[in-house]
Design a protein around this motif. Structure first.
Motif, PDB file in Angstrom:
ATOM      1  N   ALA A   7      -1.012  34.169 -12.437  1.00 59.85           N
ATOM      2  CA  ALA A   7      -2.233  33.375 -12.543  1.00 59.85           C
ATOM      3  C   ALA A   7      -1.983  31.940 -12.094  1.00 59.85           C
ATOM      4  N   ALA A   8      -0.827  31.381 -12.443  1.00 59.54           N
ATOM      5  CA  ALA A   8      -0.491  30.012 -12.048  1.00 59.54           C
ATOM      6  C   ALA A   8      -0.385  29.892 -10.531  1.00 59.54           C
ATOM      7  N   VAL A   9       0.195  30.908  -9.883  1.00 57.29           N
ATOM      8  CA  VAL A   9       0.318  30.898  -8.420  1.00 57.29           C
ATOM      9  C   VAL A   9      -1.067  30.956  -7.769  1.00 57.29           C
ATOM     10  N   VAL A  10      -1.944  31.813  -8.299  1.00 58.91           N
ATOM     11  CA  VAL A  10      -3.298  31.925  -7.748  1.00 58.91           C
ATOM     12  C   VAL A  10      -4.054  30.615  -7.938  1.00 58.91           C
ATOM     13  N   ILE A  11      -3.930  30.007  -9.106  1.00 57.60           N
ATOM     14  CA  ILE A  11      -4.604  28.739  -9.381  1.00 57.60           C
ATOM     15  C   ILE A  11      -4.109  27.653  -8.426  1.00 57.60           C
ATOM     16  N   ALA A  12      -2.788  27.593  -8.226  1.00 61.72           N
ATOM     17  CA  ALA A  12      -2.218  26.598  -7.306  1.00 61.72           C
ATOM     18  C   ALA A  12      -2.764  26.786  -5.896  1.00 61.72           C
ATOM     19  N   ALA A  13      -2.887  28.039  -5.468  1.00 57.04           N
ATOM     20  CA  ALA A  13      -3.430  28.320  -4.136  1.00 57.04           C
ATOM     21  C   ALA A  13      -4.892  27.901  -4.048  1.00 57.04           C
ATOM     22  N   GLY A  14      -5.648  28.187  -5.103  1.00 62.46           N
ATOM     23  CA  GLY A  14      -7.058  27.810  -5.117  1.00 62.46           C
ATOM     24  C   GLY A  14      -7.247  26.303  -5.065  1.00 62.46           C
ATOM     25  N   VAL A  15      -6.449  25.568  -5.828  1.00 61.32           N
ATOM     26  CA  VAL A  15      -6.534  24.112  -5.822  1.00 61.32           C
ATOM     27  C   VAL A  15      -6.152  23.565  -4.442  1.00 61.32           C
ATOM     28  N   LEU A  16      -5.158  24.176  -3.800  1.00 64.12           N
ATOM     29  CA  LEU A  16      -4.753  23.749  -2.465  1.00 64.12           C
ATOM     30  C   LEU A  16      -5.891  23.922  -1.468  1.00 64.12           C
TER      31      LEU A  16
END
Length: 312
Positions: A280-289
């Motif tokens: 979930a943290a990886v997906v969130i980081a990608a979304g914020v990017l």
């Protein structure tokens, strides 16, 4: 900038409030799904959001705008896609933990980038492409324990199916966003919000022959509450974008994971695994990017327009 627009604190508070209400709504649907099928849940969610939306439009003097449309077909198509996304999401809530549903739904913005390139001809350069691949890896990390259930014949096949259902719903939601991007060129926001709720209510009725149940008083209260809360959440979300740009507000969508984990643990005794939280943290980081990149591109386009206006 207009004073109504330049109020990020108010915009963020409205956004976070809407996110919280949508998680509450999902929790109510999850409880009610023990008694009613997804189509029936969609009906209640959509029907009881309509009075809230109509009252809001009336208070803003936009009731006529809400009813006015230039393309009934566009609204019907948006309703079909959006209702499918909602039904698949609700079906997943009946099977999976609340936090896992939210984590998988974060794939939707990634799908939007891909679909925008394929359907709208938008250019996807290195930053966004990297973010998409990164996000998909994060989704795969979240899904991996479920996917292995199909291969090892374990008892978790139902959970694996639920994960695929939610992922399909995320894809439908992405299609809906792409369609709305086209609709806003000719349709008012008020009309899009109102006609979607009405169309979803009517489409949900088509599932009546497939086994609706008479909900208990407790489930009925949950379903009605989900509709009312969903309507208020939609209004808060729409209002948030009046006070700040998308790039300022959008990252706060990911606060839903904190709310989902907290409510899931408190109400449903759900405890996420370390692997799921990492994914979930990886997906969130990608979304914020992606959000930050979109904001940068918007600023660049704005400067280019200013130059053209000034010197062209």
């Amino acid at each position: 900038m207009h004073p109504e627009i330049d109020n990020p604190a108010r915009a963020i508070s409205l956004k976070v409030s809407s996110v919280f209400l949508f998680v509450i709504m999902a929790s109510l649907i999850k409880v009610a799904s023990e008694e009613v099928p997804p189509g029936e849940a969609v009906f209640f969610r959509s029907l009881f959001a309509i009075p809230v939306i109509v009252a809001w439009l009336a208070s803003r003097g936009e009731l006529k705008t809400g009813f006015r449309t230039t393309s009934v077909r566009a609204h019907v198509f948006r309703g079909l896609i959006g209702t499918s996304a909602m039904a698949l999401s609700f079906a997943g809530l009946a099977i999976l933990p609340l936090y896992e549903v939210k984590a998988i739904q974060y794939a939707s913005p990634l799908f939007v980038v891909v679909l925008a390139a394929l359907m709208l001809g938008e250019k996807v350069r290195k930053v966004r492409l990297t973010a998409v691949f990164m996000g998909l890896i994060g989704v795969l990390i979240v899904l991996w324990p479920r996917l292995t259930a199909f291969t090892d014949g374990s008892a978790d096949e139902k959970l694996a199916f639920g994960a695929m259902v939610v992922l399909s719903g995320s894809l439908c939601a992405a299609f809906a966003q792409i369609h709305v991007r086209r609709m806003v060129e000719t349709e008012q926001t008020a009309a899009i919000v109102f006609w979607f709720s009405l169309t979803a209510t009517m489409l949900a009725l088509l599932t009546l022959p497939f086994g609706w149940a008479v909900p208990s008083p407790r489930a009925a209260v949950m379903l009605i509450g989900a509709g009312l809360i969903g309507g208020v959440g939609q209004i808060l979300l729409t209002s948030a974008y009046r006070f700040a740009d998308t790039g300022v507000i959008a990252p706060f969508e990911y606060a839903s994971m904190l709310f989902a984990v907290g409510i899931g643990y408190t109400v449903f005794s759900e405890v996420p695994t370390a692997q799921q939280m990492v994914g979930a943290a990886v997906v969130i980081a990608a979304g914020v990017l992606i959000i930050l990149r979109e904001r940068q591109l918007k600023l660049q386009r704005g400067k280019a327009r200013q130059i053209v206006t000034k010197y062209g």
